[in-house]
Design a protein around this motif. Structure first.
Motif, PDB file in Angstrom:
ATOM      1  N   TYR A  11      43.469 -23.334  20.070  1.00  0.00           N
ATOM      2  CA  TYR A  11      43.495 -24.779  20.173  1.00  0.00           C
ATOM      3  C   TYR A  11      42.400 -25.264  21.095  1.00  0.00           C
ATOM      4  N   GLU A  12      41.897 -26.480  20.819  1.00  0.00           N
ATOM      5  CA  GLU A  12      40.930 -27.097  21.713  1.00  0.00           C
ATOM      6  C   GLU A  12      41.657 -27.667  22.925  1.00  0.00           C
ATOM      7  N   ILE A  13      41.049 -27.612  24.059  1.00  0.00           N
ATOM      8  CA  ILE A  13      41.613 -28.159  25.287  1.00  0.00           C
ATOM      9  C   ILE A  13      40.740 -29.316  25.732  1.00  0.00           C
ATOM     10  N   ILE A  14      41.361 -30.471  25.916  1.00  0.00           N
ATOM     11  CA  ILE A  14      40.621 -31.660  26.326  1.00  0.00           C
ATOM     12  C   ILE A  14      40.971 -31.982  27.766  1.00  0.00           C
ATOM     13  N   LYS A  15      39.977 -32.092  28.587  1.00  0.00           N
ATOM     14  CA  LYS A  15      40.191 -32.440  29.985  1.00  0.00           C
ATOM     15  C   LYS A  15      39.739 -33.870  30.219  1.00  0.00           C
ATOM     16  N   ILE A  16      40.627 -34.676  30.839  1.00  0.00           N
ATOM     17  CA  ILE A  16      40.330 -36.077  31.115  1.00  0.00           C
ATOM     18  C   ILE A  16      40.359 -36.295  32.615  1.00  0.00           C
ATOM     19  N   ASP A  17      39.406 -37.025  33.066  1.00  0.00           N
ATOM     20  CA  ASP A  17      39.357 -37.337  34.486  1.00  0.00           C
ATOM     21  C   ASP A  17      40.644 -38.047  34.898  1.00  0.00           C
ATOM     22  N   LEU A  18      41.203 -37.685  36.028  1.00  0.00           N
ATOM     23  CA  LEU A  18      42.484 -38.223  36.475  1.00  0.00           C
ATOM     24  C   LEU A  18      42.457 -39.740  36.597  1.00  0.00           C
ATOM     25  N   GLN A  19      41.383 -40.300  37.100  1.00  0.00           N
ATOM     26  CA  GLN A  19      41.289 -41.740  37.282  1.00  0.00           C
ATOM     27  C   GLN A  19      41.305 -42.469  35.935  1.00  0.00           C
ATOM     28  N   ILE A  20      40.601 -41.885  34.958  1.00  0.00           N
ATOM     29  CA  ILE A  20      40.597 -42.472  33.609  1.00  0.00           C
ATOM     30  C   ILE A  20      42.004 -42.452  33.021  1.00  0.00           C
ATOM     31  N   PHE A  21      42.698 -41.342  33.216  1.00  0.00           N
ATOM     32  CA  PHE A  21      44.066 -41.223  32.712  1.00  0.00           C
ATOM     33  C   PHE A  21      44.976 -42.283  33.320  1.00  0.00           C
ATOM     34  N   LYS A  22      44.860 -42.487  34.642  1.00  0.00           N
ATOM     35  CA  LYS A  22      45.693 -43.475  35.323  1.00  0.00           C
ATOM     36  C   LYS A  22      45.413 -44.883  34.813  1.00  0.00           C
ATOM     37  N   LYS A  26      48.089 -47.247  32.866  1.00  0.00           N
ATOM     38  CA  LYS A  26      48.404 -48.586  33.360  1.00  0.00           C
ATOM     39  C   LYS A  26      48.296 -49.614  32.238  1.00  0.00           C
ATOM     40  N   LYS A  27      47.229 -49.523  31.424  1.00  0.00           N
ATOM     41  CA  LYS A  27      47.051 -50.443  30.295  1.00  0.00           C
ATOM     42  C   LYS A  27      48.205 -50.320  29.302  1.00  0.00           C
ATOM     43  N   TYR A  28      48.615 -49.084  29.060  1.00  0.00           N
ATOM     44  CA  TYR A  28      49.703 -48.855  28.109  1.00  0.00           C
ATOM     45  C   TYR A  28      50.996 -49.505  28.588  1.00  0.00           C
ATOM     46  N   ARG A  29      51.298 -49.310  29.877  1.00  0.00           N
ATOM     47  CA  ARG A  29      52.527 -49.866  30.428  1.00  0.00           C
ATOM     48  C   ARG A  29      52.509 -51.385  30.431  1.00  0.00           C
ATOM     49  N   GLU A  30      51.356 -51.965  30.632  1.00  0.00           N
ATOM     50  CA  GLU A  30      51.238 -53.419  30.656  1.00  0.00           C
ATOM     51  C   GLU A  30      51.337 -54.028  29.252  1.00  0.00           C
ATOM     52  N   ASN A  31      50.902 -53.269  28.266  1.00  0.00           N
ATOM     53  CA  ASN A  31      50.816 -53.825  26.908  1.00  0.00           C
ATOM     54  C   ASN A  31      51.848 -53.275  25.931  1.00  0.00           C
TER      55      ASN A  31
END
Length: 293
Positions: A11-22, A26-31
């Motif tokens: 499987y491919e592993i995708i790493k996302i910067d922690l700040q981007i994830f947060k 936040k956008k998801y919870r607001e919308n």
């Protein structure tokens, strides 16, 4: 954001910067409670075009229909379930009061005693008391009342026949204008719907009287049954062809079903030719029940 690609079998592993994830979280919870515009537009369209989405829950109507269904299914003769009709306080007719009082009391247990007392009331001079007995049967079909009805024939063999004949000739069973012109299932016609149910039950019970009399004396009531079944079928045919309210067609089919044994083959053949795919399930059931062997 870094993407690390491993072997094709893994499987491919995708790493996302922690700040981007947060920030995305936040956008998801607001919308998350926001309805997309295309969905909102579809909702508005449906509500504006279909009345059923605007109907309010009417507990009174639901209760009335449930109460009626329970009453219809309750056919036992327990005294606590018997129909009671009361005379007005200013009614001075002694025979009327006596008859009504006895009809209120009659059960399968005391039938002989009550019938003997009623026999002492009915005579050739008060045959108009038949109205009271038929009124009882109209409200609640009961063989006990039918037996009382037969007492009148001892004094005039045609008194019951003439009553039924008059009922059929005047087409008292024919749907009245309001229930033909208005959809009484709509909330605004709640009281009219209740009146219709009472009226409908009365007509169904009147035809049950006719069928009972026919079984008791075929020759006397044969023509009445034939003429009535033809008239009812004509109204059913008009209703189906003119797309009248379903409850009217079903009511007429219920009438015809009572006279099922007296329906001529021509009517049966015509009913069999209807395209049942175009009618509701209850209408289809009634037609099939009438036409089956």
């Amino acid at each position: 954001m870094n993407i690390i690609e491993d072997n094709e079998d893994e499987y491919e592993i995708i790493k996302i910067d922690l700040q981007i994830f947060k920030e995305e979280l936040k956008k998801y919870r607001e919308n998350k409670n926001t309805i997309p515009n295309n969905i909102q537009l579809k909702y508005n369209e449906i509500v504006s075009n279909y009345n059923c989405f605007n109907l309010k829950y009417d507990p009174k109507s639901v209760w009335e229909k449930k109460r009626y269904k329970n009453m219809k299914n309750n056919n036992n003769n327990n005294f606590k379930h018997k129909l009671h009709i009361f005379t007005p306080p200013n009614n001075n007719n002694k025979d009327n009061k006596l008859l009504i009082g006895l009809l209120n009391k009659i059960t399968t247990t005391n039938e002989e005693i009550i019938t003997n007392k009623i026999n002492q009331i009915i005579n050739k001079n008060n045959l108009d008391l038949i109205d009271i007995v038929i009124n009882y049967i109209g409200k609640k079909y009961d063989v006990l009342y039918l037996k009382i009805l037969k007492i009148f024939e001892k004094y005039d063999k045609n008194v019951v026949y003439n009553y039924i004949k008059n009922y059929v000739e005047k087409k008292t069973w024919y749907p009245y204008s309001l229930i033909k012109e208005k959809n009484i299932l709509e909330n605004e016609y709640y009281d009219d719907y209740c009146d219709y149910i009472k009226w409908k039950n009365n007509q169904l019970n009147m035809l049950k009287i006719l069928y009972f009399l026919y079984k008791d004396n075929n020759n006397m009531y044969d023509d009445i049954c034939n003429n009535l079944s033809n008239d009812i079928y004509d109204e059913i045919d008009k209703g189906l062809n003119n797309n009248e309210y379903k409850y009217l067609i079903d009511y007429l089919l219920e009438l015809l079903e009572i006279l099922k044994e007296k329906i001529n083959e021509d009517i049966i053949d015509k009913l069999k030719k209807y395209n049942l795919k175009k009618v509701d399930s209850s209408t289809k059931f009634l037609i099939l029940n009438i036409t089956k062997n």
